[in-house]
Design a protein around this motif. Structure first.
Motif, PDB file in Angstrom:
ATOM      1  N   GLY A   1     -16.486 122.712  82.903  1.00  0.00           N
ATOM      2  CA  GLY A   1     -16.668 122.928  84.332  1.00  0.00           C
ATOM      3  C   GLY A   1     -17.549 124.111  84.685  1.00  0.00           C
ATOM      4  N   MET A   2     -18.289 124.639  83.743  1.00  0.00           N
ATOM      5  CA  MET A   2     -19.167 125.796  84.007  1.00  0.00           C
ATOM      6  C   MET A   2     -20.635 125.373  83.959  1.00  0.00           C
TER       7      MET A   2
ATOM      8  N   ASP B   1     -23.913 125.397  81.953  1.00  0.00           N
ATOM      9  CA  ASP B   1     -23.523 125.839  80.617  1.00  0.00           C
ATOM     10  C   ASP B   1     -22.584 124.836  79.975  1.00  0.00           C
ATOM     11  N   LYS B   2     -22.831 124.579  78.710  1.00  0.00           N
ATOM     12  CA  LYS B   2     -22.119 123.535  77.981  1.00  0.00           C
ATOM     13  C   LYS B   2     -20.807 124.077  77.398  1.00  0.00           C
ATOM     14  N   GLU B   3     -19.750 123.325  77.593  1.00  0.00           N
ATOM     15  CA  GLU B   3     -18.447 123.681  77.050  1.00  0.00           C
ATOM     16  C   GLU B   3     -18.571 123.966  75.549  1.00  0.00           C
ATOM     17  N   GLY B   4     -17.960 125.073  75.120  1.00  0.00           N
ATOM     18  CA  GLY B   4     -17.947 125.412  73.695  1.00  0.00           C
ATOM     19  C   GLY B   4     -19.065 126.342  73.258  1.00  0.00           C
ATOM     20  N   THR B   5     -20.117 126.508  74.089  1.00  0.00           N
ATOM     21  CA  THR B   5     -21.158 127.464  73.718  1.00  0.00           C
ATOM     22  C   THR B   5     -20.650 128.875  74.044  1.00  0.00           C
ATOM     23  N   ILE B   6     -21.387 129.872  73.630  1.00  0.00           N
ATOM     24  CA  ILE B   6     -20.916 131.260  73.735  1.00  0.00           C
ATOM     25  C   ILE B   6     -21.145 131.823  75.145  1.00  0.00           C
ATOM     26  N   MET B   7     -20.039 132.139  75.809  1.00  0.00           N
ATOM     27  CA  MET B   7     -20.095 132.820  77.100  1.00  0.00           C
ATOM     28  C   MET B   7     -20.290 134.315  76.849  1.00  0.00           C
TER      29      MET B   7
END
Length: 175
Positions: free
Chosen positions: A55-56, A59-65
């Motif tokens: 939901g971000m 930005d793809k789920e699982g990549t480094i925030m």
């Protein structure tokens, strides 16, 4: 803009931490790059790591925030961003790796250099586009304590090099 929070009971971070943002065609490579750097530098460790949740978008789920890691007692931060950035890694910023021996120069050069056309005067670019300078520690002494003639000979010698050759630099210094 990123706000970096650390555990007050954990290991303190320095006041200034270089931060690598993986964008464009490098977006999604932050974790791979961190693991690569941790494998190259012997004195290294992973710090905090947070992945993007669902939901971000974009930005793809699982990549480094957010993540941080230490290489040779220097903390770095890294993150992925799928936002529309107008910048990426370039030669304006580079990291210097001081080496005591030619073997160390060779080791870091062989591990990090991935763009042969970017190699010049001890500079290289890795497979993520990050620029590094692999420098014999002795070169600083040659340039700062040598006579003007010695400094000129060392400069003339290194301007012809891609990877620094410590023996050739010492030979130029001695005349």
């Amino acid at each position: 803009m990123a706000v970096i929070l650390s555990n007050p009971e954990g290991e303190e971070r320095p006041a200034i931490v270089p931060s690598l943002m993986f964008v464009g065609d490098k977006c999604g490579k932050a974790e791979e790059a961190i693991n690569f750097y941790l494998s190259v530098f012997k004195n290294s460790k992973q710090g905090l790591i947070a992945h993007y949740p669902q939901g971000m978008e974009p930005d793809k789920e699982g990549t480094i925030m957010f993540s941080d890691f230490m290489l040779e007692n220097q903390w770095f931060a890294a993150m992925d961003s799928a936002q529309d950035h107008k910048s990426s890694f370039n030669e304006a910023i580079s990291f210097m790796v001081y080496c005591d021996t030619q073997e160390e120069v060779d080791y870091y050069w062989d591990k990090l250099s991935a763009v042969p056309e970017a190699e010049q005067c001890g500079w290289l670019k890795d497979k993520y586009g990050v620029s590094w300078q692999i420098v014999p520690r002795e070169m600083d002494e040659m340039m700062s304590k040598g006579t003007p003639e010695q400094s000129a000979r060392v400069t003339k010698a290194f301007l012809k090099m891609k990877k620094f050759d410590l023996a050739e630099l010492q030979k130029a210094y001695k005349g």
